[in-house]
Design a protein around this motif. Sequence first.
Motif, mmCIF file in Angstrom:
data_model
loop_
_atom_site.group_PDB
_atom_site.id
_atom_site.type_symbol
_atom_site.label_atom_id
_atom_site.label_comp_id
_atom_site.label_asym_id
_atom_site.label_seq_id
_atom_site.Cartn_x
_atom_site.Cartn_y
_atom_site.Cartn_z
ATOM 1 N N ALA A 72 0.872 -1.175 0.000
ATOM 2 C CA ALA A 72 0.000 0.000 0.000
ATOM 3 C C ALA A 72 0.907 1.223 0.000
ATOM 4 C CB ALA A 72 -0.891 0.006 1.236
ATOM 5 N N VAL A 73 0.481 2.272 -0.711
ATOM 6 C CA VAL A 73 1.241 3.520 -0.765
ATOM 7 C C VAL A 73 0.367 4.620 -0.183
ATOM 8 C CG1 VAL A 73 2.380 5.211 -2.249
ATOM 9 C CG2 VAL A 73 2.545 2.763 -2.794
ATOM 10 N N LYS A 74 0.902 5.313 0.827
ATOM 11 C CA LYS A 74 0.158 6.356 1.523
ATOM 12 C C LYS A 74 0.872 7.689 1.342
ATOM 13 C CE LYS A 74 -1.319 2.867 4.799
ATOM 14 N NZ LYS A 74 -1.342 2.417 6.179
ATOM 15 N N GLU A 75 0.218 8.590 0.620
ATOM 16 C CA GLU A 75 0.754 9.944 0.447
ATOM 17 C C GLU A 75 0.393 10.737 1.692
ATOM 18 O OE1 GLU A 75 0.289 12.415 -3.363
ATOM 19 O OE2 GLU A 75 -1.171 13.251 -1.966
ATOM 20 N N VAL A 76 1.394 11.355 2.314
ATOM 21 C CA VAL A 76 1.197 12.057 3.576
ATOM 22 C C VAL A 76 1.363 13.557 3.342
ATOM 23 C CG1 VAL A 76 1.949 12.263 5.982
ATOM 24 C CG2 VAL A 76 2.187 10.063 4.771
ATOM 25 N N ARG A 77 0.332 14.320 3.717
ATOM 26 C CA ARG A 77 0.359 15.779 3.582
ATOM 27 C C ARG A 77 -0.034 16.427 4.908
ATOM 28 N NH1 ARG A 77 0.655 17.848 -1.590
ATOM 29 N NH2 ARG A 77 0.558 16.256 -3.219
ATOM 30 N N THR A 78 0.460 17.639 5.098
ATOM 31 C CA THR A 78 0.025 18.424 6.245
ATOM 32 C C THR A 78 -1.431 18.835 6.015
ATOM 33 O OG1 THR A 78 0.635 20.545 5.265
ATOM 34 C CG2 THR A 78 2.357 19.386 6.533
ATOM 35 N N GLY A 79 -2.064 19.332 7.036
ATOM 36 C CA GLY A 79 -3.427 19.813 6.909
ATOM 37 C C GLY A 79 -3.566 20.929 5.890
ATOM 38 N N SER A 80 -2.483 21.670 5.656
ATOM 39 C CA SER A 80 -2.519 22.763 4.672
ATOM 40 C C SER A 80 -2.156 22.294 3.267
ATOM 41 C CB SER A 80 -1.583 23.896 5.104
ATOM 42 O OG SER A 80 -0.242 23.435 5.158
ATOM 43 N N GLY A 81 -1.878 20.975 3.131
ATOM 44 C CA GLY A 81 -1.640 20.418 1.805
ATOM 45 C C GLY A 81 -0.193 20.229 1.400
ATOM 46 N N GLU A 82 0.761 20.572 2.262
ATOM 47 C CA GLU A 82 2.178 20.395 1.924
ATOM 48 C C GLU A 82 2.549 18.917 1.972
ATOM 49 O OE1 GLU A 82 6.588 21.439 3.743
ATOM 50 O OE2 GLU A 82 4.867 22.593 4.418
ATOM 51 N N LEU A 83 3.160 18.426 0.896
ATOM 52 C CA LEU A 83 3.559 17.029 0.821
ATOM 53 C C LEU A 83 4.725 16.748 1.759
ATOM 54 C CD1 LEU A 83 3.279 14.234 -0.577
ATOM 55 C CD2 LEU A 83 4.916 15.066 -2.289
ATOM 56 N N LYS A 84 4.553 15.756 2.636
ATOM 57 C CA LYS A 84 5.638 15.300 3.508
ATOM 58 C C LYS A 84 6.390 14.151 2.853
ATOM 59 C CE LYS A 84 3.749 16.494 8.037
ATOM 60 N NZ LYS A 84 3.479 15.983 9.399
ATOM 61 N N GLY A 85 5.653 13.271 2.166
ATOM 62 C CA GLY A 85 6.275 12.124 1.520
ATOM 63 C C GLY A 85 5.293 10.982 1.408
ATOM 64 N N TRP A 86 5.845 9.786 1.210
ATOM 65 C CA TRP A 86 5.041 8.574 1.030
ATOM 66 C C TRP A 86 5.493 7.534 2.031
ATOM 67 C CZ3 TRP A 86 7.246 11.426 -2.791
ATOM 68 C CH2 TRP A 86 6.365 12.036 -3.702
ATOM 69 N N TYR A 87 4.535 6.997 2.771
ATOM 70 C CA TYR A 87 4.788 5.890 3.679
ATOM 71 C C TYR A 87 4.184 4.658 3.021
ATOM 72 C CZ TYR A 87 5.722 3.486 8.024
ATOM 73 O OH TYR A 87 6.243 2.642 8.975
ATOM 74 N N CYS A 88 5.003 3.681 2.756
ATOM 75 C CA CYS A 88 4.564 2.478 2.042
ATOM 76 C C CYS A 88 4.607 1.287 2.977
ATOM 77 C CB CYS A 88 5.476 2.227 0.842
ATOM 78 S SG CYS A 88 5.643 3.654 -0.269
ATOM 79 N N ASP A 89 3.488 0.576 3.041
ATOM 80 C CA ASP A 89 3.384 -0.630 3.852
ATOM 81 C C ASP A 89 3.435 -1.853 2.949
ATOM 82 O OD1 ASP A 89 2.908 0.456 6.457
ATOM 83 O OD2 ASP A 89 0.835 0.870 5.883
ATOM 84 N N VAL A 90 4.197 -2.849 3.342
ATOM 85 C CA VAL A 90 4.136 -4.139 2.666
ATOM 86 C C VAL A 90 3.014 -4.908 3.347
ATOM 87 C CG1 VAL A 90 5.346 -6.293 2.199
ATOM 88 C CG2 VAL A 90 6.542 -4.101 1.969
ATOM 89 N N THR A 91 2.052 -5.363 2.540
ATOM 90 C CA THR A 91 0.845 -6.007 3.042
ATOM 91 C C THR A 91 0.453 -7.162 2.127
ATOM 92 O OG1 THR A 91 -0.674 -4.684 1.701
ATOM 93 C CG2 THR A 91 -0.023 -3.761 3.841
#
Length: 165
Positions: A72-91
Motif C-alpha cells: 500500500a502507498v500512503k501519500e502524507v500531507r500536512t493539513g494545509s496540503g504540503e507534501l511530507k512524503g510517502w509511507y509504504c506498507d508491505v501487506t
Amino acid sequence: MSAGSAEAGLTVVLVKAGRTKIRYPAALLADNGTRVTVRAPWASPRVRDFGFVRFEPGDVLTEHYWRDTWFAVKEVRTGSGELKGWYCDVTRPAVLRDGELVVEDLDLDLWVSADRSLVLRLDEDEFEESGLAGRDPEAAGAAVGALDELERLAGTPEGFAGLLG
C-alpha cells in the motif's frame, strides 16, 4: 471529511499477526476493481515522530491499496496540503467487504521523502522476528519482493506517479 461530503465512507482495518492493530474511518475516493483509494486524517490524536518525519494531528493521508499487489502507498500531507512524503506498507493484497477495507500488515515499510532524497527501508528486523519466512515462505518472498519493487519505483525519475496515476 466534512458532513455532507459526496464521498462514500468505509473503515480501514489494519491487521497484524492475526489481530486488529487499528481501525479508522476513511472516505472512499476511487475503486477501479483493482486499486482502492481512500483519504483519511492521521488516525492518532498524538504526534508520532519517526525521526525522519513526524505524523501529526491534522495530517491527511491519501492511501492506495491493491487487491492484487503486496503493498500500500500512503501519500502524507500536512493539513494545509504540503507534501511530507510517502509511507509504504508491505501487506497482503487488500480485501474490501461489507464497508471494511481489510489489510494485513507484514511489517516491512518504506519511507520516501517529498523531494525523494531520502528512501528508507524500515522494520526489516521486525519482519525477521515475525517468523513469516518459516510459516509461509511464499508470502515472505512476496513481501520482500514488494519492498524491493517499492524501493525501485522510488528511485525512478517518475517515482510513484506511474503507479498512482
